[in-house]
Every structure is written in structure tokens, then in C-alpha cells.
Design a protein around this motif. Structure first.
Motif, PDB file in Angstrom:
ATOM      1  N   GLN A  97       0.837  -1.199   0.000  1.00  0.00           N
ATOM      2  CA  GLN A  97       0.000   0.000   0.000  1.00  0.00           C
ATOM      3  C   GLN A  97       0.869   1.245   0.000  1.00  0.00           C
ATOM      4  O   GLN A  97       1.929   1.251   0.615  1.00  0.00           O
ATOM      5  CB  GLN A  97      -0.767   0.031   1.311  1.00  0.00           C
ATOM      6  CG  GLN A  97      -2.197  -0.342   1.270  1.00  0.00           C
ATOM      7  CD  GLN A  97      -2.864   0.218   2.523  1.00  0.00           C
ATOM      8  OE1 GLN A  97      -3.165   1.403   2.603  1.00  0.00           O
ATOM      9  NE2 GLN A  97      -3.092  -0.625   3.490  1.00  0.00           N
ATOM     10  N   ASP A  98       0.408   2.283  -0.612  1.00  0.00           N
ATOM     11  CA  ASP A  98       1.131   3.554  -0.623  1.00  0.00           C
ATOM     12  C   ASP A  98       1.433   4.033   0.797  1.00  0.00           C
ATOM     13  O   ASP A  98       0.584   3.972   1.684  1.00  0.00           O
ATOM     14  CB  ASP A  98       0.270   4.602  -1.345  1.00  0.00           C
ATOM     15  CG  ASP A  98       0.914   5.972  -1.287  1.00  0.00           C
ATOM     16  OD1 ASP A  98       1.905   6.160  -2.017  1.00  0.00           O
ATOM     17  OD2 ASP A  98       0.450   6.814  -0.490  1.00  0.00           O
ATOM     18  N   ALA A 153      -0.926   6.876   2.113  1.00  0.00           N
ATOM     19  CA  ALA A 153      -2.306   6.429   2.293  1.00  0.00           C
ATOM     20  C   ALA A 153      -2.432   5.541   3.521  1.00  0.00           C
ATOM     21  O   ALA A 153      -3.368   5.669   4.305  1.00  0.00           O
ATOM     22  CB  ALA A 153      -2.778   5.680   1.055  1.00  0.00           C
ATOM     23  N   ARG A 154      -1.450   4.663   3.718  1.00  0.00           N
ATOM     24  CA  ARG A 154      -1.630   3.673   4.778  1.00  0.00           C
ATOM     25  C   ARG A 154      -1.439   4.247   6.177  1.00  0.00           C
ATOM     26  O   ARG A 154      -1.772   3.612   7.155  1.00  0.00           O
ATOM     27  CB  ARG A 154      -0.692   2.491   4.567  1.00  0.00           C
ATOM     28  CG  ARG A 154       0.775   2.777   4.799  1.00  0.00           C
ATOM     29  CD  ARG A 154       1.598   1.565   4.418  1.00  0.00           C
ATOM     30  NE  ARG A 154       2.973   1.702   4.844  1.00  0.00           N
ATOM     31  CZ  ARG A 154       4.025   1.546   4.039  1.00  0.00           C
ATOM     32  NH1 ARG A 154       3.850   1.247   2.768  1.00  0.00           N
ATOM     33  NH2 ARG A 154       5.235   1.660   4.511  1.00  0.00           N
ATOM     34  N   ASN A 191      -4.922   4.214   7.613  1.00  0.00           N
ATOM     35  CA  ASN A 191      -5.828   3.068   7.666  1.00  0.00           C
ATOM     36  C   ASN A 191      -5.130   1.911   8.358  1.00  0.00           C
ATOM     37  O   ASN A 191      -3.931   1.964   8.620  1.00  0.00           O
ATOM     38  CB  ASN A 191      -6.327   2.670   6.263  1.00  0.00           C
ATOM     39  CG  ASN A 191      -5.230   2.073   5.395  1.00  0.00           C
ATOM     40  OD1 ASN A 191      -4.461   1.216   5.822  1.00  0.00           O
ATOM     41  ND2 ASN A 191      -5.161   2.517   4.153  1.00  0.00           N
TER      42      ASN A 191
END
Ligand SMILES: Cc1cc2nc3c(=O)[nH]c(=O)nc-3n(C[C@H](O)[C@H](O)[C@H](O)COP(=O)(O)OP(=O)(O)OC[C@H]3O[C@@H](n4cnc5c(N)ncnc54)[C@H](O)[C@@H]3O)c2cc1C
Ligand SMILES: Cc1cc2nc3c(=O)[nH]c(=O)nc-3n(C[C@H](O)[C@H](O)[C@H](O)COP(=O)(O)OP(=O)(O)OC[C@H]3O[C@@H](n4cnc5c(N)ncnc54)[C@H](O)[C@@H]3O)c2cc1C
Ligand code: SF4
Ligand code: SF4
Ligand code: FES
Lengths: 277, 491
Positions: B36-37, B40-41, B44
Motif C-alpha cells: 500500500q502507498d 495512504a496507509r 488506515n
């Protein structure tokens, strides 16, 4: 106050031990509550609590016949009970609940039991009759004088320690400040004092360290090393500071909860006003 | 057709014709793990490493030379037949690969994700040796994960055969990886198995310690479901030593044998000033609040309070420290400092986790160690004071000993400190079991068959080894289960 069916816990429980209650598996906070009494025949344990935050308010909202999702216990080391001679049991507020089985155990072991029960006012005094049944003498004090003597528990405690028949042991359970001052009192008269600490807990099995306290300069874990300690060695100031750790967030959780369940509002805000946490 | 598929097909053709030389295999680039980027992560909790594609897995599998002496196997604590499971991946026969792995490992989806491969199976790999770089070894763990995930997606659940009932009862204490393996192997032999777990959820550290973004809880849940399908009874909220003691389980409840897999216990603190301040957590507490009680959903149903920290210092250099730091990022911290007293080379954490942590913006303060934690007037953490260190002579562990540089104190402003410097043994079982031999650190002493000083009582995992790994706990579980089965046959 509620009786909960938990046969395995009831069979194993001894005075001084507690359980951890968790209302829903996925999300809920885990809260420690003392086993205030048990009925081994029915396989039930008695829990008494004060609605001071979200979880306890939620618990208070349960109706007879509802189930509590998880109960873990009994936890902690049982109280050391034997014939000491004269034992003074000092209870403050809801602390009377965990104190009761200890007073009863001390009485059954042949001790002379003097109980001092303190509360802010008459309405908040609990278990008076139960204590009368297991004590040689019961002294009631309230902060506002609405019932019994108008005093703090430390006053009668000091009188007893000073008196002709100095007690062999004191047991004090209640809010941190109360225990702190009880210990300061008994220390003057060299009366050994046991206190039971109600710190923040997560697992209750000795894994997280959340329940740590400083006793005699060493780090101890209330859930496995306690909950009872030599009151003269406990660093109460540190303990009370740690107990305030989550005040802000707990308030927020409580507010979220209230928005969902307005009908609980009364208990909630009232409890918060009264809470010393 | 994309580049890599074309490349794969060419290689496969050569491979089938028997003309793919080791030199050709060396030329295949090591397949990077898709992830995952990094930005971004941060917000989340989904898994960071997303797993090989089929093409990547087959390309990576082609890098294996199939060495006659297979040095890699010696590095694996459970001796998985590595080249034998990699060969069918090349052919696309993932089912066969999975069956071979399962002979030795019951939780491949877990081990493929969390094993410290670079110091285990991948350390002695010939390919890595050739390049003098363990990062270039065949990615055995990632292949294992790929195969296991393929099995999960295709619902390939071989329901293990269970022998006819023997009427013997076995208690497994703790539902961590060790306990799961014991329950499976002992149940297979036809014994009646009950798993006792103190928490309200099963899986041990795999559930309350290792975060979701590294090991999705669904994987652990599936394994537990499998146990239930096999007829293993699972009792949560049951603390052995308190609810019932081991003696009572054996003498009153009729258990013929017991496995103790209660894991590590009390977190260690540094013994420095300020550790009792509000805002100082043990990693165990922090991670438990975050994982088990889902603090990351605070306000959305979860109500466990966890400090909404903005500036966090994590002390330690192992997996536990990395997990704490990365969890803090996900709970919204703006600055996360990792403070470790040696250099990066000595860090015990998995290389991949260190790499991911850096990508996520965690600031490493190496060769630094806290001297004290400073609180405000309300007893709440406001800063941490550290000393700079340099490396001296090697110590007993073979690593160079960090030596403080006098007068090098400096302070970092933080509102939260997470201590991740290890655990000592959980005292509960020892305290409540007469005659159980412990070593001076409180760990249970066992023989080579994982038997304790008490007859019928076996132990393994962190409670025996101190802080270990998932795969070591599983390995001991296997050994203990075999010994229990043997013991019960004779009984
Ligand atoms: C071992 C243990 C087990 C517990 N188990 C439970 C449980 O089962 N359920 C539950 O809900 N909670 C439990 N608690 C939580 C806790 O007891 C209560 O929340 C806490 O006692 C506050 O009660 P209160 O506000 O009613 O006390 P207050 O009404 O504020 O105080 C009670 C009395 O303490 C004395 N006191 C107060 N301050 C001082 C002072 N400065 N000096 C001298 N005396 C003082 C006074 O005499 C006063 O009347 C437990 C606590 C302990 C210690
Ligand atoms: C944050 C973190 C990250 C890690 N990362 C990795 C990694 O990347 N790779 C790796 O290989 N290893 C890692 N580890 C280590 C690994 O998780 C452990 O070595 C492994 O889980 C030990 O397994 P175990 O079988 O001993 O039991 P555990 O997983 O420790 O489980 C023990 C279980 O027993 C229960 N229990 C305890 N006392 C009692 C009792 N009295 N009665 C009943 N039940 C009880 C506990 O609640 C728990 O569920 C990590 C550990 C942590 C904490
Ligand atoms: S179980 Fe772990 S050590 Fe063994 S082969 Fe798999 S990843 Fe390597
Ligand atoms: S050592 Fe490496 S190349 Fe050799 S068989 Fe093992 S994984 Fe394959
Ligand atoms: S409550 Fe976690 S160690 Fe005591």
C-alpha cells in the motif's frame, strides 16, 4: 448491585478477589469489579458498582435476566485471613463492597471486628446492615453529618488506634485519598494496614502493565501481585495521578454514549459529578 | 500481455525444456513485495504488504536453484521442505505446494507474514550467498504466504483426519500459536481437547499484539474456526491458576495431560524517573488497547480510552517497538520517534518492518536512550530526556555494547512514551502450581520433549523461551503434542 451467574468464578472466589467484566466482545472496555459476595449453591457472584463512567452506566442499564458478555475471574491474590486479634475495617463509599467479604472472613476466623463506614451523605452509604451482621462494632461517619457522626473515617480510626486496645490490623478500602490518610493515621501508631488498590486494568493477568503501582520503591502489578498491599509502603500520590489518566477520554466516551441513550443522561451526569476519578 | 508475464513465459519454456541454467536463474530480479502507498496507509489499518501476484510468485519460484543439500531448510525451525514446495509453484500447482508446507506448518498464512525470514530460512540460501546479500535470497516467506493465501481464497481446507475417540482429555492453556498447534495435533490423535483462554478473544499475541496492518485478524479467526470444526472445545475468559489451577484440572476435572502456552508476561520497565507518569505505556498495554479493544475506532463504537497522542516516543528496537510506532501513526500521531540504544544493524526487528516504519515517516533516533521522563504539574508526560550512546566492546549477546556519552543529554517534547524493551515471564502459573520448576527468570523449565518437572504437564512458546517467535512457539507445540500423544498411549 447485581447477582451474576458465574458458577466457575463463584466456586473459586475468595475474599479480596475481583473479576473483569466486559460488556461486548468486539469493542467494550474491560472493567474490574470486586466480588462483593457469592452464593456457591446458586453459582452466582455479587457485584456492586457506582455508575461513574460509560461502562458502569451501561452496566447499570442492564435488566434482570440480561447477560453480561464476558466475566473473567476470580483475579488477584485472596486476602490473607487468620486470627490476628482485633481488626479494624475501614470502608469509604463504594469501597464498602469489597470490604464486606473481608470483614466477614476476619470475623469467621475469630477476630474482633470493628467496622468504620464512611460516605459523603446518608444516601450514599451502602451495606450497613450487612456490616452489622459481621462486626462487633460499627461506626458510621458522613461528610455532611446527614447520618452517624459528621467526620471523616480517619477520626474514629485514630481514636481506636490511640485507645487502650490497640488493633492488631487495619484494612482500608475506598478512594485513594481516603486510603492514603488512613495509612498515615495507622502508621503513627504502628498498626499494620492492608489496602486494596483499584488501578486501571486491561487484562488482569499480568500482561499489560497498566495496573502498575509503586510499593516500597518497587514497581508492582496490582492484578497479579495485589490487589492488596501493605498500605504503609504504597505510593498513593503516584497512584492517584495515574488514575486520572483517562479522565478526558472517558468523559468523551460517556458523552458519546449519552447522545445515543438520552434516557441514561440522569445517571450519567449525576455520577460524573459525584465521581472522584 | 505485460512485460513480466512475457518474461515468465519465456523462462517457463526454457525451464520445461530443461535448459534453464543457474546463471539464468540468478538473472531473474528478486520480486518486490507490492505494498500500500506509504502516505495512504498512515491513516488506515489495512494490511500494508498486499502479496505477490501469480506471475510474481512463479518468477520468484524460478529463482530457486533446488540445491541438493537445501541449506535453507536448516534455517527453518519447523523444517519445511522448502525446495519441494517451491518447485510446484513454478508449475502453477499451488495445491501441491500447500500440502507440502502443511506437513510441517499449520499456520503458513501467519508464518509467511511474520517469520523473521532474513535470519531464518533465507539466511543460508545459496542465492543470497552468491550475491553476498540476504535481501537477494529467494523470498521463501513471501512464497509461503502466496500459497497459503491461494488456499484461503480457494477454500482449500483439508479437514484433518481425526482418529477414533480415545476417551482421554487434554487441556491446552493459552490460544497463541503454540496452543493452536498442540490442540490440532492432539485432537488428530483422537483425544478430547479443551483450550482455555484468559482473554475474551482467541489467538494470543497474533490477535492482541501484532497489528491488523501486518497480520489481518481474519486469518487467525479462520484457524480458530478450523479448530472448532475439528471438535476442539474453546473456553474464553478462563484464567488457569485462578478460575481453576492446573492441579484442579488434573485431579478434579479429569484432564490427563496439560499444555501450558501462556506466552510472555509482565512488561519490563527501565526503572528510570517518570515511568509512572500519565502517558507512559508498556507496548503491551498500548497495542492491546489498539488491537483487541479497537481504540482506532474510538467514537465509532469502541470506547476504550487511549491517549490521542500527537507526539510519541517509542523506546526499543524490536518488532514490538515497530508495531507500537506504526500503530501510533495510525492513531493520528503527528510525530513518532523511535529511540534505540544500539545502531540499526543490531535492531532485532524484521528488516521489512524497519523499512515500512521509515517509509511511514517514523523518525529513528539511534544510539540514544532515555534517562528520564519529564512530567508537567498534573503528572502528565511532556518530554523525554535522552543520552547519546556509542558502541563499545561486544557483550555476552555478541552485539557491541552501547556506552553512554557523559553530558550528552537532550530533550524531546512528547506527550506519550511507549516502552517496548521486552517482557519477563508471566508469574501466574508459577505462583499457583506447586512443584513446577522455573528458571531464575521465571520461565518454565522443560526437557527436549517439552515436558515440565510435573508428569503430564508440558509447556512451550514464550513462557519457556522468553520472548521468541511465532514459528518457534509452533515448533515447540509440535514437539509437545507428539510427546503428549506418546504419553497418553502409554497411559
Ligand atoms: C478494592 C477496590 C475494589 C473496588 N471495587 C469496586 C466495585 O466493585 N464496584 C465499583 O463500582 N467500584 C469499585 N471500586 C471503585 C472505588 O471504590 C470507588 O469509585 C471510590 O471508592 C469512590 O467512591 P465514592 O465517590 O463513593 O467515595 P466518596 O464518597 O468520595 O468518599 C467516601 C469516604 O471516604 C472518606 N474520605 C474521602 N476523602 C478523604 C480524605 N481526604 N481523608 C480521609 N478520608 C477521606 C470519607 O470518610 C468519605 O466519607 C473499588 C475500589 C477499590 C479500592
Ligand atoms: C507486538 C508483537 C509483535 C511481534 N511480532 C512478531 C513477528 O513479527 N514475528 C514473530 O515470529 N513473532 C513476533 N512476536 C512474537 C510472537 O508473537 C510470540 O513469540 C508468540 O506469539 C508466542 O506464542 P505462544 O504460543 O507462546 O503464546 P502467545 O501468543 O503469547 O499467547 C498466549 C495466550 O495465553 C493466554 N493466557 C495467558 N495466561 C493465561 C492463563 N493463566 N490462563 C489461560 N490463558 C492464559 C494469553 O491471553 C494469550 O492469549 C511479536 C510479539 C509481539 C508482542
Ligand atoms: S516457517 Fe518461517 S522459517 Fe520456516 S520456511 Fe516458512 S518463513 Fe521460513
Ligand atoms: S537454498 Fe535457496 S536456492 Fe537453494 S533450495 Fe533453498 S531456497 Fe532454493
Ligand atoms: S491489568 Fe494488565 S498487568 Fe495488571
Amino acid at each position: 448491585m447485581v447477582d451474576v451467574a458465574a458458577p466457575l468464578v463463584a466456586a473459586a472466589a475468595k475474599p479480596g478477589q475481583f473479576v473483569i467484566v466486559c460488556l461486548s466482545t468486539d469493542y467494550s472496555e474491560r472493567i474490574p469489579l470486586t466480588i462483593a459476595g457469592l452464593d456457591t449453591q446458586k453459582g452466582s457472584i455479587r457485584l456492586i458498582w457506582q455508575a461513574v463512567g460509560k461502562s458502569t452506566a451501561e452496566l447499570a442499564n442492564l435488566k434482570v435476566g440480561d447477560t453480561v458478555e464476558n466475566i473473567l475471574g476470580p483475579l488477584g491474590k485472596p486476602t490473607h485471613i487468620e486470627k490476628f486479634g482485633t481488626v479494624v475495617c475501614v470502608g469509604g463509599g463504594i469501597g464498602n463492597a469489597p470490604l464486606l467479604p473481608i470483614a466477614r472472613g476476619m470475623k469467621e476466623a475469630g477476630n474482633k471486628v470493628i467496622s468504620i463506614l464512611g460516605a459523603r451523605n446518608k444516601e450514599l452509604l451502602i451495606l450497613e446492615d450487612d456490616f452489622k451482621a459481621v462486626s462487633d462494632e460499627v461506626i458510621i461517619v458522613t461528610d455532611d453529618g446527614s447520618y452517624g457522626r459528621k467526620a471523616l473515617v480517619t477520626e474514629p480510626l485514630e481514636e481506636i488506634c490511640k485507645g487502650a486496645s490497640k488493633p492488631n490490623l487495619a484494612v482500608a478500602i475506598g478512594p485513594g485519598v481516603m486510603m492514603k490518610f488512613c495509612c498515615a493515621t495507622t502508621k503513627k501508631y504502628n498498626v499494620p494496614t492492608v489496602v486494596s488498590l483499584n488501578t486501571i486494568m486491561i487484562d488482569g493477568t499480568g500482561m499489560c502493565g497498566g495496573c502498575r503501582v509503586e510499593v516500597g520503591g518497587q514497581t508492582k502489578f496490582v492484578c497479579v501481585d495485589g490487589p492488596e498491599f501493605d498500605g504503609h509502603l504504597v505510593n498513593f500520590d503516584l497512584m492517584m495521578k495515574r488514575m486520572n489518566a483517562y479522565k478526558q477520554l472517558e468523559k468523551q466516551a460517556m458523552e458519546n454514549y449519552e447522545q445515543h441513550k438520552c434516557r441514561l443522561k440522569d445517571i450519567g451526569t449525576e455520577a460524573q459529578k459525584n465521581s472522584k476519578f | 500481455m505485460d512485460e513480466s508475464t512475457k518474461h515468465l513465459n519465456e523462462l517457463l519454456a526454457k525451464h520445461k525444456a530443461g535448459i534453464l541454467k543457474p546463471a539464468d536463474r540468478y538473472e531473474i530480479p528478486p520480486q518486490a513485495m507490492p505494498a500500500q502507498d506509504a502516505i495512504a496507509r498512515r491513516s488506515n489499518v489495512s494490511e500494508v504488504a498486499t502479496g505477490y501476484t501469480e506471475t510474481q510468485a512463479r518468477l520468484e519460484a524460478l529463482r530457486c536453484l533446488g540445491c541438493k543439500n537445501a541449506p535453507c531448510v536448516a534455517g527453518c525451525p519447523v523444517k519445511i521442505r522448502i525446495k519441494d514446495f517451491i518447485a510446484p509453484i513454478v508449475e502453477g500447482d499451488f495445491k501441491k505446494a500447500l500440502d507440502i508446507i502443511r506437513e510441517n506448518s499449520l499456520l503458513p498464512a501467519v508464518c509467511g507474514r511474520v517469520c523473521p525470514q532474513e535470519v531464518q530460512c533465507q539466511l543460508p540460501c545459496t542465492v543470497g550467498k552468491k550475491f553476498k546479500d540476504v535481501d537477494k535470497s529467494v523470498s521463501i516467506g513471501r512464497l509461503e504466504r502466496f500459497v497459503a493465501d491461494w488456499g484461503r481464497k480457494n477454500h482449500d481446507k483439508t479437514n484433518p483426519k481425526i482418529a477414533p475417540s480415545t476417551g482421554k482429555k487434554v487441556a491446552v492453556i493459552g490460544s497463541g500459536p503454540g496452543g493452536i498447534v498442540v490442540a490440532t495435533d492432539v485432537r488428530r490423535a483422537g483425544h478430547d481437547v479443551t483450550v482455555f483462554e484468559a482473554f475474551h478473544k482467541t489467538g494470543g499475541v497474533m490477535v492482541y499484539g501484532i497489528p491488523e496492518f501486518r497480520l489481518p485478524k481474519a486469518i487467525v479467526r479462520e484457524e480458530i474456526e478450523q479448530l472448532k470444526n475439528m471438535g476442539v472445545k474453546i473456553v474464553c475468559n478462563f484464567v488457569v491458576g485462578r478460575t481453576r489451577t492446573i492441579k484442579e484440572l488434573i485431579e478434579e476435572d479429569g484432564f490427563d495431560a496439560v499444555y501450558v502456552g501462556v506466552g510472555a508476561g509482565l512488561p519490563q520497565f527501565m526503572g528510570i524517573e517518570g515511568e509512572h507518569l500519565v502517558g507512559v505505556y508498556s507496548a503491551n498495554e498500548y497495542l492491546t488497547r489498539a488491537n483487541l479493544m479497537r481504540a482506532y475506532d474510538f467514537g465509532k463504537g469502541a470506547d476504550t480510552p487511549i491517549a490521542m497522542s500527537k507526539r510519541v516516543a517509542v523506546v526499543g528496537g524490536g518488532n514490538v517497538a515497530m508495531d507500537s510506532a506504526r500503530t501510533a501513526v495510525r492513531l493520528g500521531a503527528e510525530k513518532v520517534y523511535l529511540i534505540y540504544r544500539r545502531s540499526e544493524k543490531e535492531m532485532p526487528a524484521r528488516v521489512e518492518e524497519v523499512h515500512h516504519a521509515k517509509e511511514e515517516g517514523i523518525e529513528f533516533h539511534l544510539l540514544r536512550n532515555p534517562k528520564r521522563i519529564i512530567g508537567d504539574s498534573g503528572g502528565v508526560v511532556c518530554a523525554i530526556e535522552c543520552l547519546k550512546y556509542e558502541l563499545g566492546e561486544p557483550d555476552a549477546s555478541g552485539r557491541r555494547r552501547p556506552v553512554p556519552i557523559q553530558g550528552s543529554e537532550f530533550q524531546i517534547e512528547v506527550d506519550t512514551v511507549i516502552i517496548a524493551i521486552g517482557n519477563s515471564a508471566n508469574p501466574l502459573i508459577g505462583q499457583t502450581t506447586n512443584g513446577l520448576e522455573l528458571n531464575k527468570w521465571g520461565n518454565i523449565v522443560v526437557d527436549e520433549k517439552c515436558k515440565t518437572s510435573l508428569d503430564g504437564v508440558y509447556a512451550g512458546g514464550d513462557i519457556v523461551l522468553g520472548a521468541a517467535t511465532v514459528i518457534l512457539a509452533m515448533g515447540q507445540g509440535r514437539t509437545a503434542a507428539a510427546a503428549i500423544n506418546e504419553y497418553l498411549t502409554g497411559k
